[in-house]
Every structure is written in structure tokens, then in C-alpha cells.
Enzyme design. Structure first.
Site, PDB file in Angstrom:
ATOM      1  N   ASP A 195      -7.731   0.078  -3.717  1.00  0.00           N
ATOM      2  CA  ASP A 195      -8.885   0.691  -3.067  1.00  0.00           C
ATOM      3  C   ASP A 195      -9.278   1.995  -3.756  1.00  0.00           C
ATOM      4  OD1 ASP A 195     -10.718   0.953  -0.699  1.00  0.00           O
ATOM      5  OD2 ASP A 195      -9.516   2.745  -0.374  1.00  0.00           O
ATOM      6  N   GLU A 203     -11.292  -2.003  -6.956  1.00  0.00           N
ATOM      7  CA  GLU A 203     -12.566  -1.633  -6.351  1.00  0.00           C
ATOM      8  C   GLU A 203     -13.049  -0.387  -7.101  1.00  0.00           C
ATOM      9  OE1 GLU A 203     -14.706  -0.038  -2.295  1.00  0.00           O
ATOM     10  OE2 GLU A 203     -12.738   0.655  -2.920  1.00  0.00           O
TER      11      GLU A 203
END
Length: 580
Positions: free
Chosen positions: A258, A311
Site C-alpha cells: 500500500d 499501489e
């Protein structure tokens, strides 16, 4: 620290009873407490350098933790996943990858509130995802976290599966059940930052240890969280070890990392004067770059079957290329640009789409620079952004038609696929992490039609090499019509390694039936509709080509020696298999 003690139920939380010994040669405090049994609660009591007793700290390496709002670590045996003989073929870059992204706390909730446990999740989620044809489950972070509203993206117990759904062994059994059903498991992993809760890592011994001391380096402006000090070897090892931990001890098949963009740039979301340049005066976070490369290298060496997904929302080069040639070493990168472009395009009224045609085609200019995943993720259906279907232009019928056409275009487009839960049946409401999905919508034909379409798209995608084998090679894609902005039509060919087979993919993004629309074709033979998103089976108007077939004619068109004449349904995508 002046003193560190283990405290818990076993010693009445009295720090005088079990002080730890400092191994000065390596800076580690250690103690063996005999006779403890699984389930015992414990924390660390730390006396700072200044002599103050700090708030009790949970174990950063604890394998289990209490259910929030309680915060103690729990003595727990370490689960060990059943060994896997080899990496499954679905992990390979040339294999179909279709990911169902799930927030376990709101996928389904039991009557009366609370959460499903791991066994019940296994009994419901796994067969549902298998029936829809997904190859992977991606779970929003399941590491222990204090605040439900963070969805797990502000974790404090990186080594402990959250107690919300049961025991660590329960999670291990869930992963094994996924593997038995043919599903691979990805978990979202958060090495970028951590919250400031007093029982956590913040100022662990009274001073910054895990984080930077200077808030210009150590504080996330957007989230009010602390940034790991990747330059400290102890922190580096803590995080790399954690990445291996999930793969080795729970059998996880992949990590989606993330907020990579926030790690790469020292000036991320900061104004001038609010950040410190690197040693060369630049904005790149060199320590974070080194950490990501080494983490990916270590996983590749120790767990070669595991995949990593970034990401990363900027144009940082070579995210999914090996560190040996200057890359970050991820296997895949989320294509955030494609997602923003196509959702913006679909929000425009069809009469205006001719002026935004480049939003459909721009992604192919860079489609093969990285190994991309096409994500319609949780971030796009929350915080006032609305659900996917609510983003679509038009009236009630057109919204469904637009969404079906988008899904057909997405599954035909180069790149692996990711869809957040609820999108598979066109949930109207924006995602609410505090409630179940609106499962009653499946009782309505239009919603059930979208559900059927996702199932059929996954089936076709998995069984058709032309749609997945060369996702990351220019040889797997060829434009037929990229510039028909006046009619808002795009058409292209997808190929696999066997060049004698191909899929002709055509999207019409206007609510107009286009008769006798001629398109170039890769060769002679019959072209059979394998997917028509306007089929009545999916809730459409059932416009199409007679018997779902068209035959190629030796009439040159669009640079091809052969061509077909099609009827293009309104707001639709056609996927036609070349049979010869």
C-alpha cells in the site's frame, strides 16, 4: 531505556517481577518466562532514559493480540502453513489473474452485528468467489489494527492477524481452504506508516526508534501517522521479516504493498519547506527505494512463487522491473492512470464522449512499460466518490449498459483484472465499511445480469490464451480502430502465443445501434460472439449479429486484408473469437 520488563496476568502486571536482561553487545533485551500457556496476555513496561515509566507497549512481534479496544499481546503458538510443492501457474505473468478485492468486515455480517469468523468466511466467501471465476482473493489488511475505520491501513500488530475474525490458526486454515478451492490469496500490506496510539511503536522507549525524529521526515501530513525510518537496519529487518512471515507461516501467495508513492518521495503531500532533501538534494527517498528493492529481492530468493503488487500512483519508472536493471522489483503495478481515465470517460454523457476519446486510448501508449493490474478498487467507491454504477452517465437503463460495456472493455484490455466487492452486482450505494453489501440487489434482474456477466467474462478470460498470455507484450495487442471518436467506437485484436487464434474486441460507447459497421479482421473465417454485453441474459436490449456469427470478407479495411461487417449494440462491448 533504563529498564524493560514483561508484564501480564501472570505477574499482576508488576514490572518489578520479570525485568529483562540487556545484551549490551547487540542492544537486545531478553527474558525467558517459564510456564506460560497459550492465551496469556502480556505487554512491555519500559522505563525511559529519563526515568519515566511509559505507557505499556504491545509486542511489535506478537503473533496474536486482543480484540479492540483491548490492546494486550497474547501468547500464541506460531501457525505453519502446509508446504506448497511449487508456485501455481496462476502466479505466472502469462496466466489469467482476476482478483476479487474484499473487506472482510463488510462483505457479509452476521445478523445481530459483529463479524463472521474464519470458518464461516471460508464457507461463504470462497465458494462465491470460485463460482464467479476469480483466480485470486485480495484482502484489505488483516494485520491487527486499533480503529475499524482505517480498514486495516493503520496497523499496529504487523505479525498478528486481527482478532476480529478469530484466531491466527483460523486464518491459516482459511488460506489453506482457498488453496484447496483453487484460489490464491493476496493480502494488503502496509510498510509505509503506522498510527500514533500509545501502545504501539511510536516513541517506543521514550524516543523515536521505529520512526524518524524530525516530523518533516517522520509524519504523514494526510493521515496523521508516523513514517518508518527505513535507514535503520533494525527497522529494515523488522519489515522485510514481516513480508516473509506472512508468506512462510500463513502460505500467502502475494502482497499488495500500500501507498508506495508516499514512500518514494520525501515531499509527498508536503509544501515547500516541509520536507528534507536526500543526501544529493533530491526529493527521492533513497532509503525507501533500497528497502523496496531488497524486500522484493528477498521474497524472490526465499519464496520464489510469491508475487508482489505495488499501489504506485506516479510515473516512477520500472516499478515492475528487476532491481538488477534499476527497477523496484515488484511483479505487478496497479494502473491508476487507466482507472482514472476510463472512469472519467464513462461519467461523460455519450454525446460529449467524442471530445474525450483519448481517455480510452491513452493507456495503450504506456501499457507495456510495466506489468499492470487494472484496478477498480475500494478507493474508487468511498469518501463521496459513489459506487461504480452511480458514476455511469445516463438514465437507469443506460447506467447498467455503460457498466456492462466498461467491464467488457476492461476484461479485453491488456492487464490483469481487479474488482472490489459489490461491483460484481452493481451495488448502488457507496461502500460502507460498517455494514454488509446490499445482497438483496441480486433479486433484481439488472443486478443479476451484471453478476452473470462478470462470471462469463472470467470464464472466457481464463479459457482464452489470447486474453491473458501476452498481457505485457506489444505482440499481444493490435489496434483496429483507435480514432473513431465521432462514433465513440474502439476496436482491437488480442492474441496469445499461438498467432493462429485471436479475439476481436469492439466497444460502442454511444446509445446508438450501428448497423453495417465495417472493421478490419486478422484473417478469413467466422467470428463468433463469445460475449455481447447487450445480451438480454445480462439485462441488455439483445441487439447483436444473427446467430452471433459474422463471416470475414476479403475486403481490406483498417490495414487488414480481411474485414467483417458488424451490428454494434448500443453501449456495449463485443468479444468475437476468430474461428477458421
Amino acid at each position: 531505556a533504563q529498564r524493560v520488563s514483561v508484564v501480564g496476568d501472570f505477574n499482576l502486571w508488576d514490572g518489578r517481577r520479570h525485568p529483562m536482561r540487556l545484551r549490551r553487545e547487540c542492544g537486545i533485551w531478553e527474558l525467558c518466562v517459564p510456564g506460560l500457556e497459550a492465551g496469556a496476555r502480556y505487554k512491555y513496561e519500559i522505563r525511559s532514559k529519563e526515568g519515566h515509566i511509559l505507557p505499556l507497549k504491545a509486542d511489535p512481534y506478537g503473533f496474536a493480540a486482543e480484540l479492540r479496544p483491548a490492546t494486550a499481546s497474547i501468547v500464541c503458538e506460531l501457525p505453519n502453513a502446509a508446504p506448497r510443492a511449487k508456485a501455481t501457474s496462476v502466479s505466472k505473468l502469462n496466466a489469467p489473474v482476476s482478483i476479487y478485492e474484499v473487506h472482510l468486515g463488510s462483505w457479509k455480517r452476521p445478523e445481530g452485528g459483529g463479524f463472521l469468523d474464519w470458518q464461516r468466511i471460508s464457507e461463504t466467501l470462497i465458494p462465491y468467489a470460485v463460482d464467479l471465476g476469480f483466480t485470486h482473493l485480495e484482502l484489505l489488511p488483516i494485520s491487527e489494527h486499533p480503529f475499524d475505520g482505517s480498514w486495516g491501513y493503520q496497523p499496529l500488530g504487523l505479525y498478528a492477524p486481527t482478532a476480529r475474525f478469530g484466531s491466527p490458526q483460523g486464518f491459516c486454515d482459511f488460506v489453506a481452504a482457498c488453496h484447496s478451492a483453487g484460489l490464491e490469496v493476496i493480502i494488503d500490506w502496509v510498510p509505509a506508516h503506522f498510527p500514533t496510539d500509545e501502545q504501539g511503536l511510536a516513541r517506543f522507549d521514550g524516543r523515536p526508534i521505529y520512526e524518524h525524529a524530525d516530523p518533516r521526515e517522520g509524519m504523514h501530513q494526510d493521515w496523521g501517522t508516523l513514517i518508518y525510518n527505513f535507514g535503520r537496519r533494525e527497522v529494515f529487518n523488522y519489515l522485510v521479516g514481516n513480508a516473509l512471515f506472512w508468506i512462510e507461516h500463513y502460505g500467502i501467495d502475494g502482497l499488495r504493498v500500500d501507498a508506495v508513492a508516499s514512500m518514494l518521495y520525501r515531499d509527498y503531500s508536503r509544501a515547500a519547506g516541509e520536507w528534507i532533501p536526500n543526501m544529493y538534494g533530491g526529493r527521492e527517498n533513497l532509503e525507501a527505494v533500497h528497502f523496496l528493492r531488497r524486500m522484493n529481492e528477498t521474497i524472490g530468493q526465499e519464496c520464489p512463487g510469491a508475487m508482489t503488487y505495488a499501489e504506485e500512483s506516479t510515473a516512477w519508472p520500472s516499478v515492475s522491473r528487476p532491481p538488477s536493471i534499476g527497477g523496484l522489483g515488484f511483479h505487478y503495478k496497479w494502473n491508476m492512470g487507466w482507472m482514472h481515465d476510463v472512469l472519467s470517460y464513462m461519467s461523460h454523457d455519450p454525446i460529449h464522449r467524442r471530445f474525450h476519446h483519448n481517455q480510452l486510448t491513452f493507456g495503450l501508449l504506456y501499457a507495456f512499460t510495466e506489468n499492470f493490474v487494472l484496478p477498480l478498487s475500494h478507493d474508487e467507491v468511498v469518501h463521496g466518490k459513489g459506487s461504480l454504477i452511480s458514476k455511469m452517465a445516463g438514465d437507469y437503463w443506460q447506467k447498467f449498459a455503460n457498466l456492462r460495456a466498461l467491464y467488457g472493455f476492461m476484461w479485453a484490455h491488456p492487464g490483469k483484472k481487479l474488482l472490489f466487492m459489490g461491483g460484481e452486482f452493481a451495488q448502488w450505494n457507496e461502500w460502507n465499511d460498517g455494514a454488509s453489501l446490499d445482497w438483496n440487489l441480486l433479486d433484481f434482474p439488472q443486478h443479476e445480469g451484471v453478476h452473470r456477466l462478470i462470471k462469463d467474462l472470467n470464464l472466457l478470460y481464463r479459457s482464452t490464451p489470447a486474453l491473458h498470455e501476452l498481457d505485457f507484450a506489444p505482440s499481444g495487442f493490435e489496434w483496429i480502430s483507435a480514432n473513431d471518436s465521432d462514433n465513440s467506437v474502439v476496436a482491437f485484436i488480442r492474441r496469445g502465443t499461438d498467432r493462429s487464434h485471436a479475439m476481436l474486441c469492439v466497444s460502442n460507447f454511444t446509445p446508438v445501434v450501428r448497423q453495417d459497421y465495417r472493421l478490419g479482421a486478422p484473417g478469413p473465417g467466422v467470428y463468433r460472439e463469445r460475449i455481447n454485453t447487450d445480451s438480454e441474459y445480462y439485462g441488455g436490449s439483445n441487439v447483436g449479429n444473427p446467430f452471433g456469427l459474422v463471416e470475414a470478407e476479403q475486403i481490406p479495411s483498417h490495414g487488414q486484408g480481411w474485414s467483417v461487417t458488424l451490428t454494434l449494440p448500443p453501449l456495449s462491448t463485443l468479444l468475437l473469437a476468430w474461428e477458421h
